[in-house]
Design an enzyme around this catalytic site. Structure first.
Site, short mmCIF file in Angstrom:
data_model
loop_
_atom_site.label_atom_id
_atom_site.label_comp_id
_atom_site.label_asym_id
_atom_site.label_seq_id
_atom_site.Cartn_x
_atom_site.Cartn_y
_atom_site.Cartn_z
N ALA A 27 11.04 18.88 46.67
CA ALA A 27 11.80 17.68 46.25
C ALA A 27 13.11 17.25 47.28
O ALA A 27 13.61 16.27 47.00
CB ALA A 27 12.50 18.22 44.99
N ASN A 28 12.92 17.94 48.44
CA ASN A 28 14.18 17.76 49.26
C ASN A 28 13.65 16.80 50.30
O ASN A 28 14.54 16.49 51.25
CB ASN A 28 14.62 19.01 50.00
CG ASN A 28 13.55 19.54 50.81
OD1 ASN A 28 12.43 19.98 50.16
ND2 ASN A 28 13.71 19.82 52.06
N GLY A 32 8.54 13.64 47.59
CA GLY A 32 9.21 14.50 46.54
C GLY A 32 10.74 14.08 46.24
O GLY A 32 10.77 13.85 45.21
N TYR A 186 -6.58 21.75 56.05
CA TYR A 186 -5.73 20.58 55.22
C TYR A 186 -6.56 20.04 54.18
O TYR A 186 -6.44 20.21 53.00
CB TYR A 186 -5.08 19.50 56.13
CG TYR A 186 -4.14 18.70 55.23
CD1 TYR A 186 -2.99 19.36 54.78
CD2 TYR A 186 -4.48 17.43 55.26
CE1 TYR A 186 -2.13 18.55 54.04
CE2 TYR A 186 -3.50 16.57 54.74
CZ TYR A 186 -2.63 16.94 53.98
OH TYR A 186 -1.61 16.41 53.09
N1 LIG Z 1 2.93 11.87 54.35
C1 LIG Z 1 1.62 11.44 54.12
O1 LIG Z 1 1.21 10.41 54.59
C2 LIG Z 1 0.88 12.19 53.14
C3 LIG Z 1 -0.47 11.76 52.91
C4 LIG Z 1 -1.21 12.51 51.83
C5 LIG Z 1 -0.52 13.45 51.21
N2 LIG Z 1 0.57 13.95 51.51
C6 LIG Z 1 1.11 14.92 50.80
O2 LIG Z 1 2.24 14.66 50.21
C7 LIG Z 1 2.96 15.68 49.73
C8 LIG Z 1 4.43 15.35 50.21
O3 LIG Z 1 4.36 15.40 51.38
P1 LIG Z 1 5.59 14.43 52.41
O4 LIG Z 1 4.66 13.17 53.02
O5 LIG Z 1 6.68 14.01 51.57
O6 LIG Z 1 5.96 15.38 53.47
P2 LIG Z 1 7.30 16.05 53.91
O7 LIG Z 1 8.39 15.18 53.91
O8 LIG Z 1 7.13 17.10 54.88
O9 LIG Z 1 7.56 16.98 52.29
C9 LIG Z 1 6.70 18.14 52.30
C10 LIG Z 1 7.84 18.98 51.34
O10 LIG Z 1 6.89 20.09 51.13
C11 LIG Z 1 7.95 21.31 51.23
N3 LIG Z 1 7.11 22.46 51.52
C12 LIG Z 1 6.11 22.71 52.53
N4 LIG Z 1 5.90 24.02 52.62
C13 LIG Z 1 6.51 24.65 51.30
C14 LIG Z 1 6.59 25.89 50.83
N5 LIG Z 1 5.96 26.95 51.26
N6 LIG Z 1 7.03 26.10 49.96
C15 LIG Z 1 7.99 25.07 49.18
N7 LIG Z 1 7.95 23.69 49.80
C16 LIG Z 1 7.19 23.78 50.82
C17 LIG Z 1 8.69 20.66 52.39
O11 LIG Z 1 9.74 21.50 52.38
P3 LIG Z 1 10.62 21.57 53.95
O12 LIG Z 1 11.43 20.29 53.91
O13 LIG Z 1 11.34 23.05 53.94
O14 LIG Z 1 9.66 21.59 54.97
C18 LIG Z 1 9.08 19.47 51.77
O15 LIG Z 1 9.96 19.44 50.94
C19 LIG Z 1 2.47 17.00 50.50
O16 LIG Z 1 1.62 17.51 49.65
C20 LIG Z 1 1.36 16.03 51.55
O17 LIG Z 1 0.53 17.04 51.86
C21 LIG Z 1 1.17 13.28 52.47
#
Ligand SMILES: NC(=O)c1ccc[n+]([C@@H]2O[C@H](COP(=O)([O-])OP(=O)(O)OC[C@H]3O[C@@H](n4cnc5c(N)ncnc54)[C@H](OP(=O)(O)O)[C@@H]3O)[C@@H](O)[C@H]2O)c1
Length: 322
Positions: A27-28, A32, A186
């Site tokens: 959520a940070n 999220g 992935y």
């Molecule tokens: N970005 C895209 O275009 C995209 C596309 C398809 C799907 N997604 C999915 O959408 C979701 C959100 O991603 P986002 O794009 O918002 O990326 P993001 O900004 O990198 O956020 C990912 C979050 O997951 C946390 N995380 C990673 N590993 C973790 C662990 N071991 N335990 C707890 N938290 C963990 C990260 O924490 P830290 O801040 O500590 O790293 C961060 O809060 C993910 O599941 C991603 O696979 C994203």
């Protein structure tokens, strides 16, 4: 072609969520963080499950003055002990859970697998194994909360390409014998969560809990940085360059919000939701999201879904619930 802005409908965005309790993992940051912001805006209480608590606290300062509330509790999904501790703390403080948003995810971009202390490859551990344990330990409270929702973040990547659809490699789930491929790891992790949302929907039918998996769009988030400062700086350069084909974090939160709050999402338990994707340019972009049929035949195979869940119980140290 200009991209249509992603949004939830007005009725969903104006629902009063006062008294409701949500958990959002990761959520940070990115999707999220914006999912959390909207839930808090609408009066909900969000438990921010973060592996970096200080980052969660820092980002949450921007919620000041919003109608709802939040708290940050540590949860590292790559560490099953941390997941168990999170659940213990959550259950000691709350007696309802209206929505569990398994949002966190990462991709191991190094040139070899990284194994967690429990032996899981970290990409699958963060997206699937950690969320599996979290979910199973919270099923009772979800069932005891009327009309609760379960959402897990997948990705369009779960589909692979028409010539190379991702599938679950039961013989080597943890990448101990295969040639390492970060993209495939992935894709398989995100296929696993599509299957898990379907299996849960089947198992939870009649309990009042509904489930969904979500592709958020191409979010201009910190994805790929792994919490690393240098990678975050690089992302800050890349983000503006991809603006024309990508989505803001706020937009990318809309499909999760649709699944967590809208009345309609409850009619499609187990479905895969996406509003658009670079790989589905021929699809109409409907505001609010709608169930989309995955082009990956393996994402519809319930025997694989059940087998995966059966095996995962054992792997995360849970006794199967029959
Ligand atoms: N970005 C895209 O275009 C995209 C596309 C398809 C799907 N997604 C999915 O959408 C979701 C959100 O991603 P986002 O794009 O918002 O990326 P993001 O900004 O990198 O956020 C990912 C979050 O997951 C946390 N995380 C990673 N590993 C973790 C662990 N071991 N335990 C707890 N938290 C963990 C990260 O924490 P830290 O801040 O500590 O790293 C961060 O809060 C993910 O599941 C991603 O696979 C994203």
């Amino acid at each position: 072609m200009a991209r249509k802005k992603l949004a939830i409908d007005k009725a969903t965005a104006s629902k009063d969520l006062s008294g409701k309790v949500y958990i959002v993992t990761g959520a940070n940051s990115g999707v999220g963080l914006e999912t959390t912001r909207q839930l808090v805006t609408q009066g909900g209480h969000v438990v921010m499950a973060c592996r970096r608590v200080e980052s969660g606290e820092e980002e949450a300062k921007s919620f000041k003055g919003l109608k709802g509330s939040y708290e940050v509790i540590k949860c590292d999904l790559a560490d099953l002990d941390s997941v168990r501790e999170f659940v213990k703390v959550f259950l000691s403080k709350h007696d309802r859970l209206d929505g569990l948003d398994c949002n966190a995810g990462m991709v191991n971009m190094t040139n070899k697998p990284i194994h967690t202390k429990h032996g899981f490859e970290i990409t699958m551990a963060a997206s699937y194994f950690g969320h599996f344990l979290l979910t199973e330990l919270l099923l009772d409270i979800l069932k005891n909360t009327p009309e609760s929702r379960y959402v897990i973040l997948s990705s369009v990547v779960h589909a692979g390409s028409p010539k190379n659809r991702h599938e679950i490699h039961f013989d080597d789930l943890h990448w101990k014998n295969r040639k390492w491929n970060a993209f495939a790891s992935y894709g398989e992790a995100k296929l696993a969560v599509v299957l898990y949302a379907k299996e849960l929907a089947e198992r939870l039918e009649g309990t009042g809990v509904t489930t969904a998996s979500v592709h958020p769009g191409w979010a201009r988030s910190n994805f790929g940085s792994g919490g690393n400062f240098l990678m975050r700086a690089m992302m800050a350069i890349i983000r503006p360059l991809t603006r024309g084909v990508s989505d803001s974090n706020e937009e990318s939160a809309q499909t999760s919000l649709h699944c967590l709050i809208s009345d309609d999402a409850r009619n499609h338990s187990g479905a895969y939701f996406s509003q658009h994707s670079v790989l589905y340019r021929d699809k109409e972009c409907k505001a609010g999201g709608w169930p989309m049929k995955s082009p990956n035949p393996h994402a519809h195979d319930m025997d694989t879904a059940r087998k995966l869940v059966d095996m995962t119980y054992d792997m995360v140290g849970l006794a199967p619930v029959k």
